[in-house]
Scaffold this motif. Structure first.
Motif, PDB file in Angstrom:
ATOM      1  N   THR A  48       0.798  -1.222   0.000  1.00 36.26           N
ATOM      2  CA  THR A  48       0.000   0.000   0.000  1.00 36.26           C
ATOM      3  C   THR A  48       0.836   1.280   0.000  1.00 36.26           C
ATOM      4  N   ASP A  49       2.148   1.160  -0.066  1.00 34.98           N
ATOM      5  CA  ASP A  49       3.010   2.346  -0.069  1.00 34.98           C
ATOM      6  C   ASP A  49       2.882   3.105  -1.396  1.00 34.98           C
ATOM      7  N   PRO A  50       3.322   4.364  -1.430  1.00 38.73           N
ATOM      8  CA  PRO A  50       3.273   5.132  -2.685  1.00 38.73           C
ATOM      9  C   PRO A  50       3.999   4.391  -3.803  1.00 38.73           C
ATOM     10  N   LEU A  51       3.419   4.407  -4.994  1.00 41.68           N
ATOM     11  CA  LEU A  51       3.971   3.652  -6.115  1.00 41.68           C
ATOM     12  C   LEU A  51       5.354   4.164  -6.504  1.00 41.68           C
ATOM     13  N   GLY A  52       6.195   3.225  -6.958  1.00 40.30           N
ATOM     14  CA  GLY A  52       7.504   3.569  -7.478  1.00 40.30           C
ATOM     15  C   GLY A  52       8.557   3.846  -6.432  1.00 40.30           C
ATOM     16  N   GLN A  53       8.253   3.572  -5.153  1.00 39.66           N
ATOM     17  CA  GLN A  53       9.191   3.889  -4.085  1.00 39.66           C
ATOM     18  C   GLN A  53       9.490   2.662  -3.232  1.00 39.66           C
ATOM     19  N   MET A  54      10.761   2.496  -2.872  1.00 39.70           N
ATOM     20  CA  MET A  54      11.154   1.578  -1.816  1.00 39.70           C
ATOM     21  C   MET A  54      11.187   2.391  -0.531  1.00 39.70           C
ATOM     22  N   THR A  55      10.272   2.101   0.374  1.00 36.73           N
ATOM     23  CA  THR A  55      10.029   2.993   1.507  1.00 36.73           C
ATOM     24  C   THR A  55      10.776   2.609   2.773  1.00 36.73           C
ATOM     25  N   PHE A  56      11.279   1.379   2.872  1.00 35.41           N
ATOM     26  CA  PHE A  56      12.003   0.984   4.075  1.00 35.41           C
ATOM     27  C   PHE A  56      13.424   1.518   4.045  1.00 35.41           C
ATOM     28  N   ALA A  57      13.900   1.940   5.201  1.00 35.39           N
ATOM     29  CA  ALA A  57      15.271   2.432   5.297  1.00 35.39           C
ATOM     30  C   ALA A  57      16.248   1.337   4.887  1.00 35.39           C
ATOM     31  N   GLU A  58      17.247   1.715   4.113  1.00 30.58           N
ATOM     32  CA  GLU A  58      18.253   0.750   3.686  1.00 30.58           C
ATOM     33  C   GLU A  58      18.912   0.111   4.904  1.00 30.58           C
ATOM     34  N   THR A  59      19.024  -1.205   4.890  1.00 34.11           N
ATOM     35  CA  THR A  59      19.557  -1.956   6.021  1.00 34.11           C
ATOM     36  C   THR A  59      20.711  -2.834   5.566  1.00 34.11           C
TER      37      THR A  59
END
Length: 252
Positions: free
Chosen positions: A174-185
């Protein structure tokens, strides 16, 4: 298919889909048709040219690593979410030149509704490159909730010495399209540069069949002078988690 690989003035950057109709009872009657072109946002696979096997930067050395520009990375992930979300999905990824021979991960999610008689379309796409380090050799997967995990190699000199290592990001359905929303880990940080440009071949990312939501993967990293393989597992926190904190004060 990168349009820069051909001399045609009508080509555009695209994904190509083939339909395989396999008849196990009468194999000779099986058919393969296609390709169907799905035009993408522009990308550039000319990392240090179109024939170089060395481009991704490492700290402390002039040796650069094979960008593996030619193909979609392992593996192309399929998930049938018709019962819960109303669609089938495919996720895939490859490296792209973000700017000035900097590698970033181009990723796609395709959808199909209504069964095999209907066409696939690109539901969303994006390029993951949050800083000037190189990211490439990715793995992508979709879990039973429709969330996407994305793992990859990283190397460069932004934010200190970033020796070849493994990181991941991801997104909820359900996150905004076209985005990886989790902080890089960081999965594992590299500790040395690689001694040659030859650096593994592919990574892989899969969904744990036991729970249907967490991700298993394998990729290369550099603990010393030569690359090694790390197996890993990660999962995303439950969406919309609410923490109710209580604070007790005592004293004057």
């Amino acid at each position: 298919a990168d349009d820069a690989w051909t001399t045609s003035t009508t080509d555009v950057d695209r994904l190509e889909l083939w339909n395989i109709n396999y008849n196990a009872g009468t194999p000779a009657s099986s058919t393969i048709s296609g390709p169907t072109a799905l035009n993408t946002e522009a990308f550039d696979t000319g990392l240090c040219g179109y024939t170089s096997f060395a481009c991704m930067n490492q700290p402390g050395t002039t040796t650069t690593l094979d960008p593996l520009r030619e193909v979609l990375m392992n593996r192309i992930s399929y998930r049938n979410l018709t019962a819960t979300q109303g669609y089938e999905a495919i996720a895939c990824s490859h490296v792209t030149d973000v700017t000035g021979d900097r590698g970033g991960v181009r990723w796609y999610e395709l959808h199909r509704t209504g069964g095999s008689g209907n066409p696939w379309s690109i539901y969303q796409q994006g390029t993951y490159s949050p800083d000037a380090n190189d990211r490439w050799m990715s793995g992508i997967a979709i879990n039973q909730n429709g969330d996407i995990g994305l793992s990859y190699n990283i190397s460069g000199t932004t934010g200190g010495n970033v020796y070849p290592g493994i990181r991941y990001t991801g997104r909820f359905r359900t996150d905004p399209l076209g985005q990886m929303t989790f902080a890089e880990t960081t999965i594992v940080a590299g500790a040395a540069s690689n001694s040659s440009n030859r650096y593994g071949d592919y990574a892989s990312l899969d969904v744990d069949p036991a729970d249907g939501t967490s991700f298993y993967g394998t990729a290369q990293y550099n603990p010393a002078a030569a690359w090694s393989t790390r197996m890993f597992k990660f999962s995303f926190p439950a969406a919309n988690t609410v923490v109710a904190a209580k604070v007790f004060l005592e004293g004057p």
